[in-house]
Enzyme design. Sequence first.
Site, PDB file in Angstrom:
ATOM      1  N   THR A  14       0.826  -1.214   0.000  1.00  0.00           N
ATOM      2  CA  THR A  14       0.000   0.000   0.000  1.00  0.00           C
ATOM      3  C   THR A  14       0.858   1.261   0.000  1.00  0.00           C
ATOM      4  O   THR A  14       0.677   2.152  -0.833  1.00  0.00           O
ATOM      5  CB  THR A  14      -0.894  -0.008   1.265  1.00  0.00           C
ATOM      6  OG1 THR A  14      -1.609  -1.240   1.288  1.00  0.00           O
ATOM      7  CG2 THR A  14      -1.862   1.156   1.276  1.00  0.00           C
ATOM      8  N   ARG A  46       8.594  -9.066  -2.197  1.00  0.00           N
ATOM      9  CA  ARG A  46       8.760 -10.519  -2.228  1.00  0.00           C
ATOM     10  C   ARG A  46       8.503 -11.088  -3.613  1.00  0.00           C
ATOM     11  O   ARG A  46       9.249 -11.906  -4.120  1.00  0.00           O
ATOM     12  CB  ARG A  46       7.803 -11.167  -1.218  1.00  0.00           C
ATOM     13  CG  ARG A  46       8.324 -11.148   0.191  1.00  0.00           C
ATOM     14  CD  ARG A  46       7.326 -11.721   1.141  1.00  0.00           C
ATOM     15  NE  ARG A  46       6.094 -10.958   1.146  1.00  0.00           N
ATOM     16  CZ  ARG A  46       5.348 -10.752   2.221  1.00  0.00           C
ATOM     17  NH1 ARG A  46       5.684 -11.278   3.366  1.00  0.00           N
ATOM     18  NH2 ARG A  46       4.243 -10.052   2.143  1.00  0.00           N
ATOM     19  N   VAL A 134       3.668   7.565  12.381  1.00  0.00           N
ATOM     20  CA  VAL A 134       2.702   8.002  13.400  1.00  0.00           C
ATOM     21  C   VAL A 134       1.608   8.836  12.747  1.00  0.00           C
ATOM     22  O   VAL A 134       1.887   9.868  12.127  1.00  0.00           O
ATOM     23  CB  VAL A 134       3.395   8.841  14.497  1.00  0.00           C
ATOM     24  CG1 VAL A 134       2.385   9.246  15.566  1.00  0.00           C
ATOM     25  CG2 VAL A 134       4.547   8.064  15.130  1.00  0.00           C
ATOM     26  N   ILE A 138      -0.743  12.910   8.901  1.00  0.00           N
ATOM     27  CA  ILE A 138      -0.616  14.101   9.759  1.00  0.00           C
ATOM     28  C   ILE A 138       0.866  14.356  10.041  1.00  0.00           C
ATOM     29  O   ILE A 138       1.553  13.465  10.543  1.00  0.00           O
ATOM     30  CB  ILE A 138      -1.347  13.895  11.114  1.00  0.00           C
ATOM     31  CG1 ILE A 138      -2.818  13.530  10.896  1.00  0.00           C
ATOM     32  CG2 ILE A 138      -1.213  15.131  11.977  1.00  0.00           C
ATOM     33  CD1 ILE A 138      -3.570  13.232  12.199  1.00  0.00           C
ATOM     34  N   GLY A 189     -10.044  -4.928   4.584  1.00  0.00           N
ATOM     35  CA  GLY A 189      -8.567  -4.862   4.574  1.00  0.00           C
ATOM     36  C   GLY A 189      -8.017  -3.816   5.526  1.00  0.00           C
ATOM     37  O   GLY A 189      -6.898  -3.334   5.353  1.00  0.00           O
ATOM     38  N   GLU A 192      -4.329  -4.933  10.476  1.00  0.00           N
ATOM     39  CA  GLU A 192      -2.931  -5.332  10.287  1.00  0.00           C
ATOM     40  C   GLU A 192      -2.906  -6.865  10.105  1.00  0.00           C
ATOM     41  O   GLU A 192      -3.851  -7.557  10.485  1.00  0.00           O
ATOM     42  CB  GLU A 192      -2.110  -4.982  11.536  1.00  0.00           C
ATOM     43  CG  GLU A 192      -2.068  -3.504  11.868  1.00  0.00           C
ATOM     44  CD  GLU A 192      -0.984  -2.732  11.121  1.00  0.00           C
ATOM     45  OE1 GLU A 192      -0.039  -3.349  10.613  1.00  0.00           O
ATOM     46  OE2 GLU A 192      -1.119  -1.502  11.029  1.00  0.00           O
ATOM     47  N   LYS A 207       3.075   3.938  18.333  1.00  0.00           N
ATOM     48  CA  LYS A 207       3.100   5.343  17.894  1.00  0.00           C
ATOM     49  C   LYS A 207       3.285   6.273  19.094  1.00  0.00           C
ATOM     50  O   LYS A 207       4.051   7.237  19.041  1.00  0.00           O
ATOM     51  CB  LYS A 207       1.800   5.667  17.158  1.00  0.00           C
ATOM     52  CG  LYS A 207       1.634   4.846  15.871  1.00  0.00           C
ATOM     53  CD  LYS A 207       0.221   4.916  15.316  1.00  0.00           C
ATOM     54  CE  LYS A 207       0.070   4.065  14.068  1.00  0.00           C
ATOM     55  NZ  LYS A 207      -1.302   3.854  13.648  1.00  0.00           N
TER      56      LYS A 207
HETATM   57  P1  NAP Z   1       1.858  -4.112   2.772  1.00  0.00           P
HETATM   58  O1  NAP Z   1       0.805  -3.557   1.875  1.00  0.00           O
HETATM   59  O2  NAP Z   1       1.629  -5.403   3.446  1.00  0.00           O
HETATM   60  O3  NAP Z   1       3.206  -4.183   1.911  1.00  0.00           O
HETATM   61  C1  NAP Z   1       4.367  -4.746   2.412  1.00  0.00           C
HETATM   62  C2  NAP Z   1       5.369  -4.838   1.277  1.00  0.00           C
HETATM   63  O4  NAP Z   1       6.582  -5.338   1.780  1.00  0.00           O
HETATM   64  C3  NAP Z   1       4.929  -5.781   0.173  1.00  0.00           C
HETATM   65  O5  NAP Z   1       5.217  -5.213  -1.088  1.00  0.00           O
HETATM   66  C4  NAP Z   1       5.780  -7.024   0.385  1.00  0.00           C
HETATM   67  O6  NAP Z   1       6.088  -7.714  -0.815  1.00  0.00           O
HETATM   68  C5  NAP Z   1       7.025  -6.403   0.959  1.00  0.00           C
HETATM   69  N1  NAP Z   1       7.768  -7.343   1.778  1.00  0.00           N
HETATM   70  C6  NAP Z   1       7.358  -7.974   2.899  1.00  0.00           C
HETATM   71  N2  NAP Z   1       8.328  -8.784   3.363  1.00  0.00           N
HETATM   72  C7  NAP Z   1       9.364  -8.650   2.519  1.00  0.00           C
HETATM   73  C8  NAP Z   1      10.639  -9.235   2.423  1.00  0.00           C
HETATM   74  N3  NAP Z   1      11.027 -10.135   3.322  1.00  0.00           N
HETATM   75  N4  NAP Z   1      11.437  -8.877   1.415  1.00  0.00           N
HETATM   76  C9  NAP Z   1      11.048  -7.966   0.501  1.00  0.00           C
HETATM   77  N5  NAP Z   1       9.835  -7.379   0.522  1.00  0.00           N
HETATM   78  C10 NAP Z   1       9.021  -7.725   1.512  1.00  0.00           C
HETATM   79  O7  NAP Z   1       2.223  -3.059   3.922  1.00  0.00           O
HETATM   80  P2  NAP Z   1       1.915  -1.504   3.952  1.00  0.00           P
HETATM   81  O8  NAP Z   1       0.517  -1.309   4.404  1.00  0.00           O
HETATM   82  O9  NAP Z   1       2.368  -0.865   2.698  1.00  0.00           O
HETATM   83  O10 NAP Z   1       2.831  -1.046   5.194  1.00  0.00           O
HETATM   84  C11 NAP Z   1       4.216  -0.858   5.057  1.00  0.00           C
HETATM   85  C12 NAP Z   1       4.749  -0.197   6.319  1.00  0.00           C
HETATM   86  O11 NAP Z   1       4.087   1.057   6.499  1.00  0.00           O
HETATM   87  C13 NAP Z   1       4.497  -0.969   7.612  1.00  0.00           C
HETATM   88  O12 NAP Z   1       5.558  -0.748   8.511  1.00  0.00           O
HETATM   89  C14 NAP Z   1       3.223  -0.336   8.158  1.00  0.00           C
HETATM   90  O13 NAP Z   1       3.083  -0.485   9.550  1.00  0.00           O
HETATM   91  C15 NAP Z   1       3.467   1.099   7.781  1.00  0.00           C
HETATM   92  N6  NAP Z   1       2.263   1.910   7.688  1.00  0.00           N
HETATM   93  C16 NAP Z   1       1.244   1.522   6.873  1.00  0.00           C
HETATM   94  C17 NAP Z   1       0.128   2.316   6.777  1.00  0.00           C
HETATM   95  C18 NAP Z   1      -1.009   1.960   5.873  1.00  0.00           C
HETATM   96  O14 NAP Z   1      -1.987   2.714   5.821  1.00  0.00           O
HETATM   97  N7  NAP Z   1      -0.948   0.851   5.133  1.00  0.00           N
HETATM   98  C19 NAP Z   1       0.046   3.501   7.527  1.00  0.00           C
HETATM   99  C20 NAP Z   1       1.115   3.872   8.332  1.00  0.00           C
HETATM  100  C21 NAP Z   1       2.222   3.067   8.398  1.00  0.00           C
HETATM  101  P3  NAP Z   1       4.952  -8.413  -1.720  1.00  0.00           P
HETATM  102  O15 NAP Z   1       4.077  -7.298  -2.200  1.00  0.00           O
HETATM  103  O16 NAP Z   1       5.696  -9.040  -2.838  1.00  0.00           O
HETATM  104  O17 NAP Z   1       4.245  -9.380  -0.841  1.00  0.00           O
HETATM  105  N1  HSE Z   2      -3.497  -0.171  11.415  1.00  0.00           N
HETATM  106  C1  HSE Z   2      -3.178   1.218  11.470  1.00  0.00           C
HETATM  107  C2  HSE Z   2      -4.440   2.004  11.802  1.00  0.00           C
HETATM  108  C3  HSE Z   2      -2.595   1.662  10.130  1.00  0.00           C
HETATM  109  O1  HSE Z   2      -5.536   1.450  11.741  1.00  0.00           O
HETATM  110  O2  HSE Z   2      -4.343   3.163  12.166  1.00  0.00           O
HETATM  111  C4  HSE Z   2      -1.895   2.969  10.216  1.00  0.00           C
HETATM  112  O3  HSE Z   2      -0.787   2.932  11.045  1.00  0.00           O
END
Ligand code: NAP
Ligand code: HSE
Length: 428
Positions: A14, A46, A134, A138, A189, A192, A207
């Site tokens: 994402t 991956r 965090v 924001i 979706g 987490e 956070k």
């Molecule tokens: P996600 O959609 O699950 O994407 C994770 C990505 O990491 C995927 O592309 C996955 O590859 C890749 N990955 C996982 N393990 C790997 C490995 N061993 N080697 C190489 N690539 C690997 O996660 P996300 O929502 O983007 O979140 C990413 C980070 O941002 C996390 O720390 C999360 O806590 C943080 N975050 C997310 C949000 C949010 O709204 N989503 C908000 C704030 C912070 P594949 O695609 O090939 O599986």
């Molecule tokens: N799972 C987190 C939330 C994503 O719902 O706020 C953003 O860190």
Amino acid sequence: MAQALRLGIAGLGTVGVGVVKIIRRHAELLTARTGQSIEIVAVSARDPNKARGVNLSSYMWETDPVALAKRDDIDVFIELMGGENGPAKTSVEAALASGKDVVTANKALLAIHGQELAEQAEAAGRAVRFEAAVAGGIPVIKSLTEGLAGNQISRVMGVMNGTCNYILTRMQSQELGYNALFEECAKLGYLEADPNLDVGGIDAAHKLALLSSIAFGTKPNFDGIQIEGIQHISLDDIHQAADMGYRIKLLGVAQRTPRGLEQRMQPCLVPSDSPIGQLEGGTNMVVIEGDAVDQIVLRGPGAGEGPTASAVMGDVCDLARGLRIPTFGRAATSLEEAQPAQTGTPAPYYLRLALLDKPGALAKVAAILGDAGVSIDRMRQYAHSESTAPVLIVTHKTTRSTLDYALNGLRDTEAVAEEPVALRIEQV
Ligand code: NAP
Ligand code: HSE
């Protein structure tokens, strides 16, 4: 023009895809704002064959994020894989060891290993930036470390997990129970990979640990946070709190007190008409109080592709401008050990009891509370059809330890038929 700032991005989910889209969409704007072009050199995830809705053909592909982190042709390593250990940690360490700056959205990694990574970065003269970790879109890290740098911060609090706020506000507006909404979040979706990180309050506590470190100049102290999730909140609690003029929120509070640093992440009652009480859906809100500024309120999307990528790009632009602020706003080696407060600030509490509908039951409850030193402010008994009567009590201010003593007494009496529910009422 200066040489391009060259990026390696590990994680194309994402957030990673959101970052690629912004860089492709706003190339000229970013250059105009930073004086440097910002270019993606290589990426890693991956599955190299997954369709990601964005053209990645001009970037080199690395199977191993650690190899990406060590590449000579990148300046900034962007970690967007997630996880407090594993490839996230090893690749960030490798990036710093090979002279790269790091940008990450990974709150779990920094809440647990932030101190060592900040020290490693500073020893190497590099930066670890984490605006996206965090409260999503924001700019709260920037506000605390830069805009409010002239303040002694006394309190930071807020709603920092969008999923929990979504569940709690939908319980209120749609009359749906916790379990139904948990299922809904799973389908949408919103959860987490380990849902307990959200509903157990852990993600939000990660956070809070980061905000607290910047606000109070202490090493991130995740273990010092009192954490309680929202799993036991019932529709009855939502209704009865509303009846008394409150909303239930998963509220994080970090505050400096004469007894030490208080950090808690727990469901609390807040006044319905307060800004936090009014917060709907997945939106986040952070309130910061400082001696000079008084109070500021930051509100916005806490998650999602665009908002989170926006925060990542804020950090990337700072690095392009040559701005390298210490990870937690001051030299990592100068951060003090947090001294956790042994007792929390007194507060009123909401108690929900299922009372046996027998003569003297209420008198027993009143006696147990009185003997423990807990004073009743307001009380209501609700209509009922079975053998127990729902009774709601709002106490005067008391400490959690005094309340726990009273709760043990309530558990031991036959007058109380079910596990009592106790929620703190926070003045916000
Ligand atoms: P996600 O959609 O699950 O994407 C994770 C990505 O990491 C995927 O592309 C996955 O590859 C890749 N990955 C996982 N393990 C790997 C490995 N061993 N080697 C190489 N690539 C690997 O996660 P996300 O929502 O983007 O979140 C990413 C980070 O941002 C996390 O720390 C999360 O806590 C943080 N975050 C997310 C949000 C949010 O709204 N989503 C908000 C704030 C912070 P594949 O695609 O090939 O599986
Ligand atoms: N799972 C987190 C939330 C994503 O719902 O706020 C953003 O860190």
